[in-house]
Every structure is written in structure tokens, then in C-alpha cells.
Design a protein around this motif. Structure first.
Motif, PDB file in Angstrom:
ATOM      1  N   CYS A 152       0.408  -1.431  -7.943  1.00 10.26           N
ATOM      2  CA  CYS A 152      -0.915  -1.715  -8.506  1.00 10.26           C
ATOM      3  C   CYS A 152      -0.924  -2.901  -9.473  1.00 10.26           C
TER       4      CYS A 152
ATOM      5  N   ALA B  66       0.844  -1.205   0.000  1.00 10.64           N
ATOM      6  CA  ALA B  66       0.000   0.000   0.000  1.00 10.64           C
ATOM      7  C   ALA B  66       0.874   1.247   0.000  1.00 10.64           C
ATOM      8  N   HIS B  67       1.949   1.203   0.785  1.00  9.33           N
ATOM      9  CA  HIS B  67       2.840   2.362   0.868  1.00  9.33           C
ATOM     10  C   HIS B  67       3.410   2.718  -0.498  1.00  9.33           C
TER      11      HIS B  67
ATOM     12  N   TRP C 263      -8.195  -5.573   5.268  1.00 11.50           N
ATOM     13  CA  TRP C 263      -7.372  -5.262   4.090  1.00 11.50           C
ATOM     14  C   TRP C 263      -7.588  -3.825   3.657  1.00 11.50           C
ATOM     15  N   LYS C 264      -8.831  -3.364   3.751  1.00 10.82           N
ATOM     16  CA  LYS C 264      -9.091  -1.958   3.397  1.00 10.82           C
ATOM     17  C   LYS C 264      -8.291  -1.037   4.299  1.00 10.82           C
TER      18      LYS C 264
ATOM     19  N   GLY D  51      -3.590   0.905  -6.948  1.00 12.95           N
ATOM     20  CA  GLY D  51      -2.925   0.368  -5.755  1.00 12.95           C
ATOM     21  C   GLY D  51      -3.140  -1.130  -5.717  1.00 12.95           C
TER      22      GLY D  51
ATOM     23  N   GLY E  59      -4.971  -0.385   3.348  1.00 12.36           N
ATOM     24  CA  GLY E  59      -4.767   0.398   2.130  1.00 12.36           C
ATOM     25  C   GLY E  59      -4.970  -0.358   0.835  1.00 12.36           C
ATOM     26  N   TRP E  60      -5.636  -1.495   0.906  1.00  8.82           N
ATOM     27  CA  TRP E  60      -5.857  -2.287  -0.303  1.00  8.82           C
ATOM     28  C   TRP E  60      -7.271  -2.113  -0.854  1.00  8.82           C
TER      29      TRP E  60
ATOM     30  N   LYS F 291       2.131   1.828  -3.287  1.00  3.48           N
ATOM     31  CA  LYS F 291       1.046   1.814  -4.278  1.00  3.48           C
ATOM     32  C   LYS F 291       1.333   0.845  -5.429  1.00  3.48           C
TER      33      LYS F 291
END
Ligand code: TPP
Ligand code: MG
Lengths: 277, 305
Positions: free
Chosen positions: A169, A164-165, A199-200, A228, A203-204, A167
Motif C-alpha cells: 500500500c 495486489a497479492h 487495473w481494478k 493496497g 486488484g488496484w 497488498k
């Protein structure tokens, strides 16, 4: 409406299910429960979603990390039906000197991108492969299949934060939520809580899917956002397709007896007949 | 009865010790710690598939005087949680027991990722650590019991396929167990291989020629017994289901370091390669540990002197 592509994928999933089952029976050893829960996922990945175009630079095909390495009989059967490995090999699963090891060995089996078997490492490995994609500017995506018990491992969440950090994708995780691990129900061993919200919060992007519905899988794999890392949370059944194995923790690693083998084959065959008209 | 069933039953027998805490990492159906869990749910925890967390939890529990016994496959309990073991348990010298099941090639078809062939080497280099590797079901029970009173961390390495009893039932933590007292060669082994080698010796009438020393406590190793026997036979053969580098053979060689000029030493084991899938029988054949191989090693060692 069920179109031709969907029907042919269902037929393929049925073949892969039978081949998976037969190879584990031939080896008299292996993990049926967690192999049978990822059959449709692998079928849709290999026969619809992943770009394996072998005409291209080998490095540029899509990658798959089977982080829950014990599910590899399903992957071997998929690779065999895709023509990547010889179908005859399936009968040698787990034999001495067979390239088909009990857990994936990418130095021995064609088509395997990484080795795995020690749970909890594959999301990080997939992350590395995805970072290499960014660095090299080659065109490929990286898919990682995780078990729901497997995400007990802290390393999975270390990888989640990193992805997430940065990103990342081009990294797509698929979580096989079959609700069982080795010792029993996931929520009896170590409660997973609200998986999607976890997971959200890390940051996913999350996408829920019926992990045994070819239609739903085909559709959802087409809706992956590009902003992401994404995890596809697949609702599945451990031991799917064989009535006495479904949702039965015993069959995590147990081999059915001769009588059960007959019943199982009949059930898979009957399911296949539904799509062969 | 399987080794793990024997282990689970032995653990249950020790439940009277109220400070005993059992922790598993999602393999309790295999390790049979669920016997304990069913009777004493308050003193059982399942950490899930999280060996590192399990190990550090154990370290914390141990600081308060409890004796945590942790469980996973030999492969994962050792190297997966290694820093937690070194810095969290061994450095503060806490009485934590680590039980690893299906050690060495004995796990068979699961293959290299699950075959602990480096666990002895790795743990042997850690100060305060003790290591036991039982050669029979009886030793599993006895050494588990004795290890609780060793007020240090202990790695209990369990192989599958152990015999119920060895020919000699002298079982004392830290001491060796001599099974035959021949004069031409000292054969030293541990774990499941000891009884296997014993069979080779008796089936081939080699009892007069071979002194078979079973090392169930690998650390601290019974140096005196090894040296005495080596000086008697002048001829030592170690056989193990573990990497030759850093395993029993290396440890025995270290124990004999003052006597190199007087003793011939030969080490048999896994020659610095990964294992693979296969039945245990096929694996022993492939890696040179079948009965036929073992007979050859012993015969050659006897001839060489
Ligand atoms: C690090 C590690 N610890 C323990 C194991 C032993 N093990 C193999 S499968 C399994 C349970 C896996 O559960 P889950 O991830 O839910 O997989 P599935 O239900 O799909 O079989 C365990 C504990 C392992 N392979 N790796
Ligand atoms: Mg699961």
C-alpha cells in the motif's frame, strides 16, 4: 477558489515547462512530447506531495521511479528547480560527460532513485523499493510514473499482480495517459481498452485525475487509500503547452525548428504571464 | 537516405514473397516498416511495446512456414526478449528474422540504456543463430534478401550512419568482403566502422600495408578468409563498436585459435564499460574509435611486427 499555494505551483510548473523545453532544445535531442505531459504531475509531486525532507535520513525520503525514462528532461528541470541539481547542468543535457544522461542514470545524477530507459520495468523496481520499505520499517512512499504505451509490456502486469497479492500500500503508480506512443495513438497500436477496469481487476485502487490540473492533482494525491496499491490515472496531453506539439505524435522525439522554437517559447511565456500578476 | 529508410524500402521490395510477415514493436516510424504496413496491412502487425510477446508470436507464425521479420532497437530486440529467442526460436531452429536498429554507439545521445554493446556476444552463444551486421546500405538490402533463404534464425544488426556502398560490392552471406589487400596487417571490422576504417587507410596511403576484411556475417564467420589473411600478415587488428568481451575480436580470436603461435592479435573495442550519452563523434572520441585513434592502432600494429 484559487489559493496562493495553487498559484505558486502553477508558476513553478510553468518554469519547469520552460526549463524542460530549453534543455531539450540545447541538446537538440530528446523526447519533448512525453516530457511535457508530466510537468504538472512532477510539479505537484516534488513541490507538494513528496516528502523530500533532506534533514532526515536520506534513505527515508519519498522515492520516485520514472519508469518512462525518456521523459527525464522534465524530471531534471524539476530537480533543478527544487535545488537538488545545479540549474546550469540543464544546458548540458545529453552532452558527452554530462551527468544528465538521455535516460536516467542514478549513479550520475543526484536525486534520481533508479536508472531507467528500457520501458516496462519501473513498476517492478518501485515494488522492490516499496517492499524494502516494509522490511526496513523506514518511513517513505514510492511513486512510479508509467507511460500509457509502456503498459503494453507484460512485465507491468506481472508487477501489478504481485503488488495486489502482497497488498503493497505504500506504492503509488501514476499512469500518464497521453493517448500516444511512438507509432501513433495507443488505441491504434495496441488497444488499451478500459484502463481503469483493467487495473481494478488486477486488484488496484484507481483514481482518475486531470493530469494538467494542479488543483485536481493536489486534491487527488490526498485521497490515496491505504489498503493496497493505488494507481492514479492521469488524463494528459502529449506535448502539453505548445500548441503545434499537442496531441502530435511527430513530436514524440522530433526537435522543433528555429521558427517553431520561438513560437513555443512565446506560448510558454504567455501561459506564465497569466500567473505572475 | 537514412539506413532505416533504405531498410524499409528494401523490405518493401521483398513483399512479393507472400510468406513474409512483418512485426514491429512500436518503432515502425523509426524502423520504416510502416512503408510495408501501408501497402500490405494484412501482413503487418504492431505488437506495441512488447518485445517478448512479438518474439514468441513470430516463433508461432514461423512454425507454419511463414517468415516473420521482427523489429525493435538492437538493444531491446536482443536482450529484452532473449529467452523467447533462445528457447522459442533458436532451439526449434525457426526461420525468424530479428532486425535491431541503431546498434552500438551509433544511437548516440540516447545513452547507455539504448546502446547495444553486448548483442553480438550474447547471440553468438546461441546454437542455430546467424548474425549479420551490414557495412553499407547496399549490404542492408542484399543481406536482408539473402538471409530470408537461410533457413535459420538471423539477427540483422543495423547501425546508423552507413555509407551507401563499400569499395567492394561482393556481398555473400557467410563470406567476408576484402576491401584492401595490403601485407603488413590484417584489420577486421564490421558494421558502420568498416567504411570509417577504410577512409583512414586510404586517406593515409596505407592501402599497401593493410588488408581490410569486412565481416558482415558474424555467425557463421568466414574462418578460412580470416586464417588465410592472418597467416599472410602474421598480424591481426580487430576494431569494433561493441564490448571487447565476446564481440568480433573474440570471435576472430577463436577462429585463429590454431594459429596463436604464428599470429599477433590485437583487439580494439569498448573495454567492458557501459556507454553514455553524446554525439556519435564525441562517443567515438571518448571510447577510442575516432579516426585519429584508428590511425594510431594501425600504425602501431604495423610497427610492432
Ligand atoms: C523496452 C523498450 N522498448 C522500446 C523502447 C523505445 N521507446 C521509447 S519511448 C517509446 C514509446 C513510449 O510511449 P508511452 O509509454 O506512451 O510514452 P509517452 O507517450 O509518454 O512518450 C518507445 C517504444 C524503449 N525505450 N524500451
Ligand atoms: Mg503515451
Amino acid at each position: 477558489m484559487i489559493n496562493e499555494k495553487i498559484i505558486s505551483l502553477k508558476k513553478m510548473a510553468n518554469k519547469i515547462r520552460m526549463d524542460t523545453f530549453n534543455s531539450v532544445i540545447a541538446a537538440s535531442s530528446g523526447h519533448l512530447g512525453g516530457s511535457l505531459s508530466i510537468i504538472e504531475i512532477l510539479t505537484v509531486l516534488y513541490f507538494d506531495v513528496m516528502d523530500l525532507n533532506e534533514m532526515k535520513n536520506e534513505k527515508e525520503r519519498d522515492k520516485l521511479v520514472l519508469s518512462k525514462g525518456h521523459g527525464v528532461p522534465a524530471l531534471y528541470a524539476t530537480l533543478a528547480n527544487k535545488g537538488i541539481i545545479d540549474k546550469e547542468l540543464l544546458n548540458t543535457l545529453r552532452d558527452i560527460n554530462s551527468p544528465l544522461q538521455g535516460h536516467p542514470d542514478c549513479r550520475k545524477t543526484k536525486g534520481l532513485d533508479v536508472s531507467s530507459g528500457s520501458l516496462g520495468q519501473g513498476l517492478s523496481t518501485g515494488l522492490g523499493i516499496a517492499l524494502a520499505q516494509k522490511l526496513s520499517k523506514l518511513h517513505y512512499r514510492t511513486f512510479v510514473i508509467l507511460g500509457d504505451g509502456e503498459i503494453n509490456e507484460g512485465q507491468v502486469w506481472e508487477a501489478a499482480m504481485f503488488a495486489a497479492h502482497y497488498k503493497v500500500c505504500n506504492l503509488i503508480a501514476i499512469l500518464d495517459v497521453n493517448k500516444l506512443q511512438l507509432d501513433g495513438a495507443t488505441n491504434k497500436v495496441i488497444s488499451l481498452g478500459d484502463i481503469s477496469r483493467k487495473w481494478k481487476a488486477f486488484g488496484w485502487n484507481t483514481i482518475a485525475v486531470d493530469g494538467h490540473s494542479i488543483e485536481d492533482l493536489c486534491y487527488k494525491f490526498n485521497t490515496i487509500p491505504n489498503n493496497g496499491p493505488t494507481i492514479i490515472i492521469a488524463d494528459t496531453i502529449k506535448g502539453k503547452g505548445i500548441s503545434f506539439m499537442e496531441n502530435n505524435v511527430e513530436y514524440h522525439g522530433k526537435i522543433p525548428n528555429d521558427h517553431e522554437v520561438l513560437i513555443a517559447r512565446k506560448e510558454i511565456e504567455e501561459e506564465g504571464n497569466m500567473w505572475s500578476i | 537516405m537514412t539506413v532505416n529508410e533504405k531498410y524499409g524500402a528494401s523490405l518493401l521490395d521483398l513483399a512479393d514473397r507472400q510468406n513474409l510477415i512483418v512485426i514491429d514493436a512500436d518503432i515502425s516510424r523509426a524502423s520504416k516498416t510502416y512503408f510495408f504496413k501501408e501497402k500490405y496491412p494484412d501482413r503487418f502487425f504492431n505488437a506495441g511495446i512488447a518485445e517478448q510477446n512479438m518474439m514468441s508470436i513470430a516463433s508461432g507464425i514461423a512454425t507454419m512456414g511463414y517468415i516473420p521479420i521482427t523489429h525493435s532497437l538492437a538493444k531491446f530486440i536482443t536482450t529484452r526478449a532473449l529467452d523467447q529467442i533462445i528457447n522459442g526460436i533458436a532451439y526449434p531452429n525457426l526461420n525468424v528474422k530479428m532486425v535491431g536498429i541503431y546498434a552500438g554507439l551509433s544511437i548516440g545521445k540516447d545513452g547507455a540504456t539504448h546502446q547495444a554493446l553486448e548483442d553480438i556476444a550474447v547471440l553468438n552463444t546461441i546454437p542455430n543463430m546467424t548474425i549479420v551486421c551490414p557495412g553499407s546500405m547496399e549490404e542492408v538490402e542484399e543481406l536482408l534478401k539473402q538471409s530470408l533463404d537461410v533457413n535459420q534464425p538471423t539477427y540483422i544488426r543495423l547501425c546508423a550512419g552507413l555509407t551507401p556502398k563499400l569499395a567492394n560490392d561482393y556481398i555473400k552471406f557467410g563470406e567476408a568482403n576484402r576491401l584492401t589487400t595490403g601485407t603488413k596487417v590484417t584489420v577486421i571490422s564490421t558494421g558502420v566502422l568498416t567504411d570509417f576504417i577504410y577512409e583512414v587507410i586510404t586517406e593515409n596511403n596505407l592501402v599497401d600495408k593493410v588488408e581490410l576484411i569486412h565481416i558482415h556475417t558474424i555467425k557463421p564467420i568466414a574462418t578460412d578468409t580470416i586464417v588465410t589473411s592472418a597467416l599472410k600478415t602474421k598480424n591481426v587488428l580487430t576494431i569494433e563498436d561493441h564490448n571487447l568481451i565476446g564481440g568480433l575480436g573474440s570471435i576472430v580470436t577463436d577462429a585463429l585459435s590454431k594459429h596463436y603461435s604464428e599470429v599477433q592479435i590485437k583487439k580494439i573495442g569498448i573495454n567492458d564499460v557501459f556507454g553514455c550519452s553524446g554525439s556519435v563523434e564525441d562517443l567515438y572520441h571518448k571510447y577510442g574509435l575516432s579516426k585519429k585513434h584508428i590511425l594510431e592502432y594501425i600504425t602501431e600494429a604495423i610497427k610492432a611486427i
